[in-house]
Scaffold this active site. Structure first.
Site, PDB file in Angstrom:
ATOM      1  N   THR A  32       1.044   2.129  -5.363  1.00 54.51           N
ATOM      2  CA  THR A  32       0.402   0.821  -5.256  1.00 54.51           C
ATOM      3  C   THR A  32      -0.096   0.369  -6.625  1.00 54.51           C
ATOM      4  OG1 THR A  32      -0.242   1.246  -2.972  1.00 54.51           O
ATOM      5  CG2 THR A  32      -1.508  -0.426  -4.164  1.00 54.51           C
ATOM      6  N   HIS A  61       0.833  -1.207   0.000  1.00 56.28           N
ATOM      7  CA  HIS A  61       0.000   0.000   0.000  1.00 56.28           C
ATOM      8  C   HIS A  61       0.863   1.251   0.000  1.00 56.28           C
ATOM      9  CE1 HIS A  61       0.587   1.757   4.045  1.00 56.28           C
ATOM     10  NE2 HIS A  61       0.842   0.517   4.425  1.00 56.28           N
ATOM     11  N   CYS A  62       0.243   2.371  -0.367  1.00 55.63           N
ATOM     12  CA  CYS A  62       0.845   3.687  -0.170  1.00 55.63           C
ATOM     13  C   CYS A  62      -0.143   4.493   0.674  1.00 55.63           C
ATOM     14  CB  CYS A  62       1.212   4.348  -1.496  1.00 55.63           C
ATOM     15  SG  CYS A  62      -0.091   4.339  -2.760  1.00 55.63           S
ATOM     16  N   THR A  63      -0.423   5.743   0.340  1.00 59.34           N
ATOM     17  CA  THR A  63      -1.362   6.525   1.143  1.00 59.34           C
ATOM     18  C   THR A  63      -2.803   6.275   0.722  1.00 59.34           C
ATOM     19  OG1 THR A  63       0.257   8.243   1.661  1.00 59.34           O
ATOM     20  CG2 THR A  63      -2.051   8.857   1.817  1.00 59.34           C
TER      21      THR A  63
END
Length: 267
Positions: free
Chosen positions: A166, A158-160
């Site tokens: 992602t 994941h990222c933000t």
């Protein structure tokens, strides 16, 4: 193969854009179910969602965010979960998606992305995910850890917001596993639906301040032009997805075979 309407979503109120990559068709079979997940930040997982998360058997989480994004917002995970931090944008952190100004002064934010500038910035960011030095280092480490024989259980990345860094992780991974580009694009664009619980309030807030939400929407979601930019960068700098893996990430034939063996299942 064509895009298949497989419902792979995991519904967590505190972590939107969460889904299993399992079931997506590949040559001779499909991505193994329950082995690979993608999501937005897990920093706000509440107790109910934490219980669901634990039940998925995810033992490793790959966090693709910058140091600034992680500051004060570390993932809230079961104690036994291993986190691997891979800062994709370490060499160009200003390209990390940021909505701080949007939430404090949406009018000023809108001015910075008007006349197509915001979309152009996102396209450039997607090119960076492919060829930026820190991105190549991060995604190489991601793949090597995925196939590490000592790593057990399911994995999540994941990222933000789970859409850009992602998105490239999922795009490159699915293509390497042998998925058809139409199916890869379908998963990529599904973010626009799955991320709505997070983005709809932001769009409503912008509208309340007199900003056209349609100006903001492309920056909060994904577009065909974003994945097109990433794939064009790949073709320009490396060639095929195999060339990207071999010459960009430094993965060898044995490692790519291990990736496919571990994350695909025959039909």
């Amino acid at each position: 193969m064509t895009a298949h309407p497989i419902d792979r979503r995991v519904f967590l109120k505190s972590a939107p854009n969460f889904r299993d990559l399992g079931g997506i068709p590949v040559a001779g079979g499909a991505v193994r179910a329950g082995a690979l997940y993608r999501s937005a930040t897990l920093a706000k997982l509440d107790d109910n969602d934490l219980t669901i998360f634990t039940g998925l058997g995810i033992t490793t989480v790959y966090d693709l965010r910058t140091a600034a994004e992680r500051d004060g917002a570390l993932d809230h995970l079961p104690d036994a979960t291993r986190t691997v931090w891979l800062d994709v944008l370490a060499d160009n952190a200003q390209n990390a998606a940021a909505t701080g100004l949007l939430m404090t002064d949406p009018v000023a934010y809108a001015e910075t992305i008007s006349d197509g500038r915001g979309i152009a910035q996102m396209e450039e960011a997607n090119r960076n995910f492919v060829s930026l030095s820190s991105a190549l280092v991060a995604y190489r480490a991601f793949y090597l850890d995925l196939i590490d024989e000592k790593r057990t259980g399911a994995a999540l990345f994941h990222c933000t917001t789970g859409k850009d860094r992602t998105g490239w992780a999922a795009t490159s991974l699915l293509l390497l596993l042998g998925a058809d580009e139409a199916d890869v694009r379908a998963d990529y664009l599904e973010t626009n639906t799955d991320l709505a619980p997070m983005t709809d309030p932001i769009l409503a807030f912008s509208a309340s301040k007199g900003v056209d939400p349609e100006l903001i929407r492309p920056l909060l979601g994904v577009r065909e032009s974003y994945i097109d930019a990433a794939l064009d960068e790949m073709c320009t700098h490396f060639g095929t997805i195999e060339d990207y893996a071999r010459n960009g990430l430094g993965l060898n034939a044995e490692q790519l075979a291990a990736l496919r063996e571990r994350f695909t299942q025959p039909s």
